[in-house]
Structures are given as structure tokens and as C-alpha cells.
Design a protein around this motif. Sequence first.
Motif, PDB file in Angstrom:
ATOM      1  N   VAL A   1      42.833  31.360  40.185  1.00 36.40           N
ATOM      2  CA  VAL A   1      42.444  32.321  41.211  1.00 36.40           C
ATOM      3  C   VAL A   1      40.936  32.291  41.432  1.00 36.40           C
ATOM      4  O   VAL A   1      40.156  32.313  40.470  1.00 36.40           O
ATOM      5  CB  VAL A   1      42.852  33.756  40.803  1.00 36.40           C
ATOM      6  N   CYS A   2      40.539  32.228  42.696  1.00 28.53           N
ATOM      7  CA  CYS A   2      39.150  32.494  43.073  1.00 28.53           C
ATOM      8  C   CYS A   2      39.179  33.309  44.358  1.00 28.53           C
ATOM      9  O   CYS A   2      40.257  33.657  44.850  1.00 28.53           O
ATOM     10  CB  CYS A   2      38.320  31.214  43.188  1.00 28.53           C
ATOM     11  N   VAL A   3      38.050  33.639  44.903  1.00 30.89           N
ATOM     12  CA  VAL A   3      38.010  34.538  46.052  1.00 30.89           C
ATOM     13  C   VAL A   3      38.633  33.886  47.288  1.00 30.89           C
ATOM     14  O   VAL A   3      39.578  34.404  47.864  1.00 30.89           O
ATOM     15  CB  VAL A   3      36.568  35.014  46.344  1.00 30.89           C
ATOM     16  N   GLU A   4      38.123  32.729  47.694  1.00 28.18           N
ATOM     17  CA  GLU A   4      38.538  32.131  48.965  1.00 28.18           C
ATOM     18  C   GLU A   4      39.684  31.127  48.834  1.00 28.18           C
ATOM     19  O   GLU A   4      40.239  30.713  49.848  1.00 28.18           O
ATOM     20  CB  GLU A   4      37.355  31.447  49.639  1.00 28.18           C
ATOM     21  N   ASN A   5      40.011  30.689  47.646  1.00 31.21           N
ATOM     22  CA  ASN A   5      41.011  29.650  47.422  1.00 31.21           C
ATOM     23  C   ASN A   5      40.721  28.434  48.296  1.00 31.21           C
ATOM     24  O   ASN A   5      41.600  27.876  48.932  1.00 31.21           O
ATOM     25  CB  ASN A   5      42.428  30.177  47.656  1.00 31.21           C
TER      26      ASN A   5
ATOM     27  N   ASN B   1      40.701  36.748  48.797  1.00 30.26           N
ATOM     28  CA  ASN B   1      40.332  36.823  50.206  1.00 30.26           C
ATOM     29  C   ASN B   1      40.308  35.397  50.748  1.00 30.26           C
ATOM     30  O   ASN B   1      39.244  34.826  50.971  1.00 30.26           O
ATOM     31  CB  ASN B   1      38.968  37.498  50.363  1.00 30.26           C
ATOM     32  N   PRO B   2      41.484  34.780  50.935  1.00 30.04           N
ATOM     33  CA  PRO B   2      41.545  33.361  51.272  1.00 30.04           C
ATOM     34  C   PRO B   2      40.825  33.033  52.578  1.00 30.04           C
ATOM     35  O   PRO B   2      40.882  33.797  53.540  1.00 30.04           O
ATOM     36  CB  PRO B   2      43.034  33.056  51.369  1.00 30.04           C
ATOM     37  N   SER B   3      40.161  31.892  52.566  1.00 33.07           N
ATOM     38  CA  SER B   3      39.380  31.460  53.730  1.00 33.07           C
ATOM     39  C   SER B   3      40.253  30.894  54.845  1.00 33.07           C
ATOM     40  O   SER B   3      39.813  30.795  55.976  1.00 33.07           O
ATOM     41  CB  SER B   3      38.367  30.391  53.312  1.00 33.07           C
TER      42      SER B   3
ATOM     43  N   ILE C   1      46.668  17.880  51.170  1.00 35.77           N
ATOM     44  CA  ILE C   1      48.042  18.397  51.132  1.00 35.77           C
ATOM     45  C   ILE C   1      48.081  19.871  50.725  1.00 35.77           C
ATOM     46  O   ILE C   1      49.118  20.499  50.798  1.00 35.77           O
ATOM     47  CB  ILE C   1      48.947  17.557  50.198  1.00 35.77           C
ATOM     48  N   HIS C   2      46.952  20.436  50.309  1.00 35.84           N
ATOM     49  CA  HIS C   2      46.854  21.840  49.911  1.00 35.84           C
ATOM     50  C   HIS C   2      46.437  22.696  51.107  1.00 35.84           C
ATOM     51  O   HIS C   2      45.874  22.190  52.067  1.00 35.84           O
ATOM     52  CB  HIS C   2      45.804  22.012  48.807  1.00 35.84           C
ATOM     53  N   HIS C   3      46.679  23.988  50.988  1.00 36.11           N
ATOM     54  CA  HIS C   3      46.147  24.941  51.959  1.00 36.11           C
ATOM     55  C   HIS C   3      45.715  26.209  51.213  1.00 36.11           C
ATOM     56  O   HIS C   3      46.187  26.487  50.113  1.00 36.11           O
ATOM     57  CB  HIS C   3      47.164  25.247  53.062  1.00 36.11           C
ATOM     58  N   SER C   4      44.798  26.942  51.815  1.00 33.32           N
ATOM     59  CA  SER C   4      44.285  28.168  51.224  1.00 33.32           C
ATOM     60  C   SER C   4      45.377  29.238  51.277  1.00 33.32           C
ATOM     61  O   SER C   4      45.959  29.490  52.333  1.00 33.32           O
ATOM     62  CB  SER C   4      43.048  28.616  52.002  1.00 33.32           C
ATOM     63  N   LYS C   5      45.645  29.871  50.118  1.00 33.08           N
ATOM     64  CA  LYS C   5      46.765  30.803  50.007  1.00 33.08           C
ATOM     65  C   LYS C   5      46.308  32.171  49.498  1.00 33.08           C
ATOM     66  O   LYS C   5      45.343  32.275  48.750  1.00 33.08           O
ATOM     67  CB  LYS C   5      47.815  30.246  49.039  1.00 33.08           C
ATOM     68  N   SER C   6      47.070  33.185  49.873  1.00 33.52           N
ATOM     69  CA  SER C   6      46.842  34.529  49.346  1.00 33.52           C
ATOM     70  C   SER C   6      47.880  34.799  48.254  1.00 33.52           C
ATOM     71  O   SER C   6      48.803  34.005  48.048  1.00 33.52           O
ATOM     72  CB  SER C   6      46.976  35.566  50.462  1.00 33.52           C
TER      73      SER C   6
ATOM     74  N   SER D   1      50.213  36.891  48.338  1.00 32.33           N
ATOM     75  CA  SER D   1      51.544  37.081  48.929  1.00 32.33           C
ATOM     76  C   SER D   1      52.260  35.753  49.187  1.00 32.33           C
ATOM     77  O   SER D   1      53.471  35.741  49.402  1.00 32.33           O
ATOM     78  CB  SER D   1      51.444  37.890  50.227  1.00 32.33           C
ATOM     79  N   ASP D   2      51.521  34.637  49.161  1.00 33.71           N
ATOM     80  CA  ASP D   2      52.127  33.321  49.342  1.00 33.71           C
ATOM     81  C   ASP D   2      52.700  32.748  48.046  1.00 33.71           C
ATOM     82  O   ASP D   2      53.355  31.707  48.075  1.00 33.71           O
ATOM     83  CB  ASP D   2      51.090  32.319  49.888  1.00 33.71           C
ATOM     84  N   LEU D   3      52.443  33.411  46.938  1.00 31.56           N
ATOM     85  CA  LEU D   3      52.900  32.908  45.643  1.00 31.56           C
ATOM     86  C   LEU D   3      54.380  33.189  45.431  1.00 31.56           C
ATOM     87  O   LEU D   3      54.902  34.195  45.941  1.00 31.56           O
ATOM     88  CB  LEU D   3      52.100  33.561  44.514  1.00 31.56           C
ATOM     89  N   PRO D   4      55.041  32.356  44.649  1.00 34.13           N
ATOM     90  CA  PRO D   4      56.445  32.650  44.330  1.00 34.13           C
ATOM     91  C   PRO D   4      56.525  33.884  43.440  1.00 34.13           C
ATOM     92  O   PRO D   4      55.578  34.216  42.724  1.00 34.13           O
ATOM     93  CB  PRO D   4      56.902  31.398  43.577  1.00 34.13           C
ATOM     94  N   ASP D   5      57.636  34.546  43.495  1.00 34.07           N
ATOM     95  CA  ASP D   5      57.867  35.706  42.637  1.00 34.07           C
ATOM     96  C   ASP D   5      58.208  35.183  41.242  1.00 34.07           C
ATOM     97  O   ASP D   5      59.366  34.895  40.945  1.00 34.07           O
ATOM     98  CB  ASP D   5      59.006  36.550  43.203  1.00 34.07           C
ATOM     99  N   ALA D   6      57.183  35.016  40.433  1.00 26.88           N
ATOM    100  CA  ALA D   6      57.367  34.403  39.117  1.00 26.88           C
ATOM    101  C   ALA D   6      56.484  35.089  38.101  1.00 26.88           C
ATOM    102  O   ALA D   6      55.473  35.701  38.444  1.00 26.88           O
ATOM    103  CB  ALA D   6      57.024  32.913  39.183  1.00 26.88           C
ATOM    104  N   GLN D   7      56.859  34.959  36.851  1.00 24.34           N
ATOM    105  CA  GLN D   7      56.012  35.402  35.743  1.00 24.34           C
ATOM    106  C   GLN D   7      55.096  34.247  35.370  1.00 24.34           C
ATOM    107  O   GLN D   7      55.569  33.148  35.085  1.00 24.34           O
ATOM    108  CB  GLN D   7      56.864  35.796  34.533  1.00 24.34           C
ATOM    109  N   PHE D   8      53.789  34.468  35.412  1.00 22.37           N
ATOM    110  CA  PHE D   8      52.839  33.419  35.061  1.00 22.37           C
ATOM    111  C   PHE D   8      52.524  33.497  33.574  1.00 22.37           C
ATOM    112  O   PHE D   8      52.300  34.578  33.027  1.00 22.37           O
ATOM    113  CB  PHE D   8      51.562  33.545  35.890  1.00 22.37           C
ATOM    114  N   ASP D   9      52.530  32.332  32.946  1.00 15.43           N
ATOM    115  CA  ASP D   9      52.148  32.264  31.541  1.00 15.43           C
ATOM    116  C   ASP D   9      50.633  32.409  31.398  1.00 15.43           C
ATOM    117  O   ASP D   9      50.157  33.064  30.475  1.00 15.43           O
ATOM    118  CB  ASP D   9      52.617  30.931  30.939  1.00 15.43           C
ATOM    119  N   PHE D  10      49.897  31.790  32.313  1.00 12.42           N
ATOM    120  CA  PHE D  10      48.430  31.842  32.309  1.00 12.42           C
ATOM    121  C   PHE D  10      47.946  32.215  33.702  1.00 12.42           C
ATOM    122  O   PHE D  10      48.455  31.682  34.699  1.00 12.42           O
ATOM    123  CB  PHE D  10      47.828  30.468  31.975  1.00 12.42           C
ATOM    124  N   VAL D  11      46.964  33.107  33.770  1.00 12.39           N
ATOM    125  CA  VAL D  11      46.205  33.342  34.998  1.00 12.39           C
ATOM    126  C   VAL D  11      44.758  33.073  34.649  1.00 12.39           C
ATOM    127  O   VAL D  11      44.198  33.686  33.735  1.00 12.39           O
ATOM    128  CB  VAL D  11      46.382  34.769  35.548  1.00 12.39           C
TER     129      VAL D  11
END
Length: 129
Positions: free
Chosen positions: A7-11, A38-40, A60-65, A67-77
Motif C-alpha cells: 500500500v502507498c498513497v497513489e498506487n 488516494n490512487p492516481s 499490465i498494472h493499473h492504479s487501484k483503490s 475497493s478494487d481489492l478482492p474480499d480476502a484476508q491478507f497475511d501481510f500488509v
Amino acid sequence: MKAVLFVCVENSNRSQMAEAFARLHGSNHLEAFSAGSNPSGQVNPKAIAAMQEKGYDLTIHHSKSFSDLPDAQFDFVITMGCGDRCSHIPALIREDWDLPDPKTLPPDEFNRVRDEIEHRVLDLLTRIN
């Protein structure tokens, strides 16, 4: 497979490169995601060029918020020095990698941040295994 969120501010720079390095070096051990508080809306062309030097196509990547993440439990943030501007996302383990935002840095300094991110991702992978 462990789920890791960067995670960062603008992704658009740090978290995108961290996700890319995690996919490049650890795709057999983890699922990597990234998002911004606050994705750019776009990945920085400097990050695309820096990762191209490492053999990774960041186009192939895009800036995401969040809310774009899957509904998952993250092991690491892993937050990238965004402090209280990064929302709290539940995880088993949270870390903050206090890294400067390289978006305005000249290419050689931008690449130093990129290389530090790669080093930290490789270290994370050794701890995950």
C-alpha cells in the motif's frame, strides 16, 4: 499461498513496484496485490521504465483503490511510508517500509528506491518461506 498487499498513497510507484517484484520473485509462494489510499489513476511512466530495466512489464498494472481489492484476508500488509494516510486493512502481520516517494526524483535516485524495494521484497520472501 500467502496473500500480501502493498500500500502507498497513489498506487503509482512504490506499491506497484513491490507488487511487481513479489510476482517476479515469489509467484510460487504468494499472491501479491497493491492499492492506494488516494490512487492516481495511472502507473507512473518512470516506474514503468524502471521496472522494464528489471525485465518486468508494469504496463499490465493499473492504479487501484482499496475497493478494487478482492474480499480476502491478507497475511501481510506492507505500507510504503504513507503513515496515517494509509487506511488500516486487517492482516496477520503489518509492516511499514518507510520509503521516499520517488515520483519527482531523477532516474538514478528513482532506481535506488526501486532497488531498495526489490531488496525488501526478497527479504520478505525469505521470511515467508
